[in-house]
Design a protein around this motif. Structure first.
Motif, PDB file in Angstrom:
ATOM      1  N   LEU A  13       0.980  -1.366  -0.057  1.00 12.20           N
ATOM      2  CA  LEU A  13       0.133   0.016   0.004  1.00 12.20           C
ATOM      3  C   LEU A  13       0.806   1.167  -0.107  1.00 12.20           C
ATOM      4  O   LEU A  13       0.661   2.284  -0.727  1.00 12.20           O
ATOM      5  CB  LEU A  13      -0.898  -0.167   1.351  1.00 12.20           C
ATOM      6  CG  LEU A  13      -1.811   1.215   1.400  1.00 12.20           C
ATOM      7  CD1 LEU A  13      -2.706   1.348   0.259  1.00 12.20           C
ATOM      8  CD2 LEU A  13      -2.728   1.086   2.678  1.00 12.20           C
ATOM      9  N   LEU A  17       1.042   4.667  -2.940  1.00  7.47           N
ATOM     10  CA  LEU A  17       0.803   6.066  -2.505  1.00  7.47           C
ATOM     11  C   LEU A  17       2.105   6.736  -2.776  1.00  7.47           C
ATOM     12  O   LEU A  17       1.927   7.738  -3.445  1.00  7.47           O
ATOM     13  CB  LEU A  17       0.663   5.983  -0.980  1.00  7.47           C
ATOM     14  CG  LEU A  17      -0.746   5.435  -0.358  1.00  7.47           C
ATOM     15  CD1 LEU A  17      -0.957   5.429   1.010  1.00  7.47           C
ATOM     16  CD2 LEU A  17      -2.002   5.895  -1.232  1.00  7.47           C
ATOM     17  N   GLU A 151      -5.559   8.652 -10.792  1.00  2.00           N
ATOM     18  CA  GLU A 151      -6.977   8.154 -10.127  1.00  2.00           C
ATOM     19  C   GLU A 151      -7.031   6.733 -10.285  1.00  2.00           C
ATOM     20  O   GLU A 151      -7.520   5.920  -9.346  1.00  2.00           O
ATOM     21  CB  GLU A 151      -7.960   8.699 -10.884  1.00  2.00           C
ATOM     22  CG  GLU A 151      -8.529  10.110 -10.753  1.00  2.00           C
ATOM     23  CD  GLU A 151      -9.555  10.930 -11.843  1.00  2.00           C
ATOM     24  OE1 GLU A 151     -10.203  10.134 -12.468  1.00  2.00           O
ATOM     25  OE2 GLU A 151      -9.462  11.885 -11.781  1.00  2.00           O
ATOM     26  N   TYR A 154      -4.664   5.416  -7.388  1.00  3.13           N
ATOM     27  CA  TYR A 154      -5.367   5.640  -6.219  1.00  3.13           C
ATOM     28  C   TYR A 154      -6.726   4.602  -5.998  1.00  3.13           C
ATOM     29  O   TYR A 154      -6.730   4.295  -4.871  1.00  3.13           O
ATOM     30  CB  TYR A 154      -6.117   7.184  -6.134  1.00  3.13           C
ATOM     31  CG  TYR A 154      -7.190   7.153  -4.890  1.00  3.13           C
ATOM     32  CD1 TYR A 154      -6.445   7.577  -3.695  1.00  3.13           C
ATOM     33  CD2 TYR A 154      -8.427   7.213  -5.078  1.00  3.13           C
ATOM     34  CE1 TYR A 154      -7.486   7.636  -2.603  1.00  3.13           C
ATOM     35  CE2 TYR A 154      -9.211   7.360  -3.901  1.00  3.13           C
ATOM     36  CZ  TYR A 154      -8.791   7.594  -2.893  1.00  3.13           C
ATOM     37  OH  TYR A 154      -9.584   7.799  -1.453  1.00  3.13           O
ATOM     38  N   ASN A 155      -7.253   4.181  -7.329  1.00  6.23           N
ATOM     39  CA  ASN A 155      -8.312   3.218  -6.905  1.00  6.23           C
ATOM     40  C   ASN A 155      -7.631   1.954  -6.553  1.00  6.23           C
ATOM     41  O   ASN A 155      -8.391   1.036  -5.732  1.00  6.23           O
ATOM     42  CB  ASN A 155      -9.077   3.052  -8.257  1.00  6.23           C
ATOM     43  CG  ASN A 155      -9.998   4.345  -8.313  1.00  6.23           C
ATOM     44  OD1 ASN A 155     -10.355   4.976  -7.541  1.00  6.23           O
ATOM     45  ND2 ASN A 155     -10.245   4.697  -9.526  1.00  6.23           N
ATOM     46  N   ALA A 157      -4.800   1.540  -4.973  1.00  6.16           N
ATOM     47  CA  ALA A 157      -4.404   1.450  -3.589  1.00  6.16           C
ATOM     48  C   ALA A 157      -5.767   1.265  -2.833  1.00  6.16           C
ATOM     49  O   ALA A 157      -5.556   0.621  -1.483  1.00  6.16           O
ATOM     50  CB  ALA A 157      -3.827   2.780  -3.293  1.00  6.16           C
ATOM     51  N   THR A 158      -6.824   1.954  -2.886  1.00  3.47           N
ATOM     52  CA  THR A 158      -7.898   1.948  -2.109  1.00  3.47           C
ATOM     53  C   THR A 158      -8.288   0.450  -2.111  1.00  3.47           C
ATOM     54  O   THR A 158      -8.912  -0.087  -1.195  1.00  3.47           O
ATOM     55  CB  THR A 158      -9.095   3.107  -2.536  1.00  3.47           C
ATOM     56  OG1 THR A 158      -8.494   4.152  -2.473  1.00  3.47           O
ATOM     57  CG2 THR A 158     -10.116   2.689  -1.671  1.00  3.47           C
ATOM     58  N   ARG A 159      -8.477  -0.239  -3.391  1.00  2.00           N
ATOM     59  CA  ARG A 159      -8.924  -1.441  -3.334  1.00  2.00           C
ATOM     60  C   ARG A 159      -7.713  -2.302  -2.470  1.00  2.00           C
ATOM     61  O   ARG A 159      -8.277  -3.397  -1.897  1.00  2.00           O
ATOM     62  CB  ARG A 159      -9.134  -2.103  -4.989  1.00  2.00           C
ATOM     63  CG  ARG A 159      -9.404  -3.353  -4.825  1.00  2.00           C
ATOM     64  CD  ARG A 159      -9.765  -3.874  -6.621  1.00  2.00           C
ATOM     65  NE  ARG A 159      -8.603  -3.484  -7.339  1.00  2.00           N
ATOM     66  CZ  ARG A 159      -8.419  -2.513  -8.357  1.00  2.00           C
ATOM     67  NH1 ARG A 159      -9.650  -1.789  -8.418  1.00  2.00           N
ATOM     68  NH2 ARG A 159      -7.561  -2.401  -8.977  1.00  2.00           N
ATOM     69  N   TYR A 161      -6.132  -1.480   0.234  1.00  2.00           N
ATOM     70  CA  TYR A 161      -6.531  -1.358   1.561  1.00  2.00           C
ATOM     71  C   TYR A 161      -7.566  -2.151   1.870  1.00  2.00           C
ATOM     72  O   TYR A 161      -7.570  -2.753   2.980  1.00  2.00           O
ATOM     73  CB  TYR A 161      -6.445   0.101   1.622  1.00  2.00           C
ATOM     74  CG  TYR A 161      -7.030   0.308   2.815  1.00  2.00           C
ATOM     75  CD1 TYR A 161      -6.281   0.546   4.179  1.00  2.00           C
ATOM     76  CD2 TYR A 161      -8.380   0.925   3.235  1.00  2.00           C
ATOM     77  CE1 TYR A 161      -6.606   0.898   5.431  1.00  2.00           C
ATOM     78  CE2 TYR A 161      -8.798   1.094   4.578  1.00  2.00           C
ATOM     79  CZ  TYR A 161      -7.921   1.198   5.626  1.00  2.00           C
ATOM     80  OH  TYR A 161      -8.431   1.290   6.739  1.00  2.00           O
ATOM     81  N   ARG A 162      -8.532  -2.168   1.197  1.00  2.00           N
ATOM     82  CA  ARG A 162     -10.257  -2.596   1.568  1.00  2.00           C
ATOM     83  C   ARG A 162      -9.709  -4.189   1.733  1.00  2.00           C
ATOM     84  O   ARG A 162     -10.191  -4.903   2.570  1.00  2.00           O
ATOM     85  CB  ARG A 162     -11.119  -2.436   0.583  1.00  2.00           C
ATOM     86  CG  ARG A 162     -11.671  -1.263   0.824  1.00  2.00           C
ATOM     87  CD  ARG A 162     -13.108  -0.983  -0.130  1.00  2.00           C
ATOM     88  NE  ARG A 162     -12.873  -1.757  -1.558  1.00  2.00           N
ATOM     89  CZ  ARG A 162     -12.840  -0.919  -2.632  1.00  2.00           C
ATOM     90  NH1 ARG A 162     -12.755   0.387  -2.542  1.00  2.00           N
ATOM     91  NH2 ARG A 162     -12.521  -1.579  -3.794  1.00  2.00           N
ATOM     92  N   ARG A 165      -7.579  -4.908   4.616  1.00  2.00           N
ATOM     93  CA  ARG A 165      -8.409  -4.823   5.722  1.00  2.00           C
ATOM     94  C   ARG A 165      -9.361  -6.023   6.058  1.00  2.00           C
ATOM     95  O   ARG A 165      -9.428  -6.512   7.130  1.00  2.00           O
ATOM     96  CB  ARG A 165      -9.221  -3.434   5.773  1.00  2.00           C
ATOM     97  CG  ARG A 165      -9.947  -3.051   7.022  1.00  2.00           C
ATOM     98  CD  ARG A 165     -10.853  -1.837   6.948  1.00  2.00           C
ATOM     99  NE  ARG A 165     -11.845  -1.909   6.076  1.00  2.00           N
ATOM    100  CZ  ARG A 165     -12.470  -1.096   5.806  1.00  2.00           C
ATOM    101  NH1 ARG A 165     -12.381   0.082   6.140  1.00  2.00           N
ATOM    102  NH2 ARG A 165     -13.345  -1.426   4.872  1.00  2.00           N
TER     103      ARG A 165
END
Length: 186
Positions: A13, A17, A151, A154-155, A157-159, A161-162, A165
Motif C-alpha cells: 500500500l 501511495l 486516479e 488511487y483506486n 491503492a484503495t482496493r 487497502y480494503r 483490511r
C-alpha cells in the motif's frame, strides 16, 4: 502470521501511495507546466506584433521557454513507463505538435525581425495560431492522462487497502476463535 501479512500488505500500500505522489503527481505537475509554456510562448509571439520594440526581448523569452519545455518533456518522458502505451502515444503527439508550433513561431519571428510584418501576420494567422492550439491541446491531453493515471493508482491503492483490511479482520477473528477454543478446551 498476522503481523507478517500486515507488514507485507502495508508495504505494498505504501508503494502505491509513493508512486502516486512521487511519480504520477510530479508528471502531472510537469505536464501542466508544459501546457503553460506553450501558452506563454504564444503570448510572447503575439506581443511581438503588439510591441515591435520588444521583439528581441520576446525572442529571448521564447528561447528560454523552448529550453524549459525541452527539459520538462525529457523529465516526463523518462518518468513514463514503457507499459503506458497511451502515455507514450501522447508524448509523441506532444513532441510533434510542439515541434510544428515552434517551427512556425520561429518562421513568424524571422519575418517580423526582417521587417515583413504583413507576411509575418499572415503566417501567424493562417498557420502558427492553429499549430499553437494543437500543441496546447496535446499538452492538455497529456495532463488529463496523468490525472487519469493518478486516479487509477488511487483506486488500486484503495482496493488494496480494503482487501487487506478484510483479510486482516478475517484472520484476526479466526485467530481469536482458535485461541478461544484452545483456552476453553485446556
Amino acid at each position: 502470521m498476522l503481523i507478517t501479512v500486515a507488514i507485507m500488505n502495508m508495504g505494498a500500500l505504501h508503494e502505491d501511495l509513493v508512486r502516486i505522489v512521487l511519480v504520477n503527481n510530479k508528471r502531472q505537475t510537469i505536464a501542466t507546466g508544459m501546457a503553460t509554456i506553450v501558452r506563454e510562448e504564444a503570448i510572447a509571439v503575439r506581443n511581438c506584433f503588439l510591441q515591435g520594440e520588444r521583439t528581441e526581448e520576446m525572442i529571448k523569452r521564447i528561447n528560454d521557454y523552448n529550453a524549459k519545455f525541452d527539459e520538462a518533456f525529457t523529465q516526463v518522458e523518462q518518468m513514463t513507463s514503457g507499459d503506458d502505451a497511451k502515455g507514450r502515444e501522447l508524448l509523441v503527439l506532444v513532441k510533434e505538435s510542439w515541434t510544428a508550433s515552434r517551427a512556425l513561431n520561429e518562421r513568424t519571428l524571422a519575418l517580423l525581425t526582417a521587417g515583413r510584418q504583413r507576411e509575418a501576420f499572415a503566417v501567424y494567422e493562417k498557420e502558427s495560431r492553429a499549430a499553437v492550439r494543437h500543441a496546447i491541446q496535446a499538452a492538455e491531453d497529456l495532463v488529463k492522462h496523468q490525472q487519469a493515471q493518478s486516479e487509477m493508482r488511487y483506486n488500486d491503492a484503495t482496493r488494496h487497502y480494503r482487501d487487506t483490511r478484510l483479510f486482516m479482520i478475517s484472520l484476526g477473528i479466526a485467530t481469536f476463535l482458535l485461541v478461544s477454543i484452545i483456552a476453553i478446551r485446556f
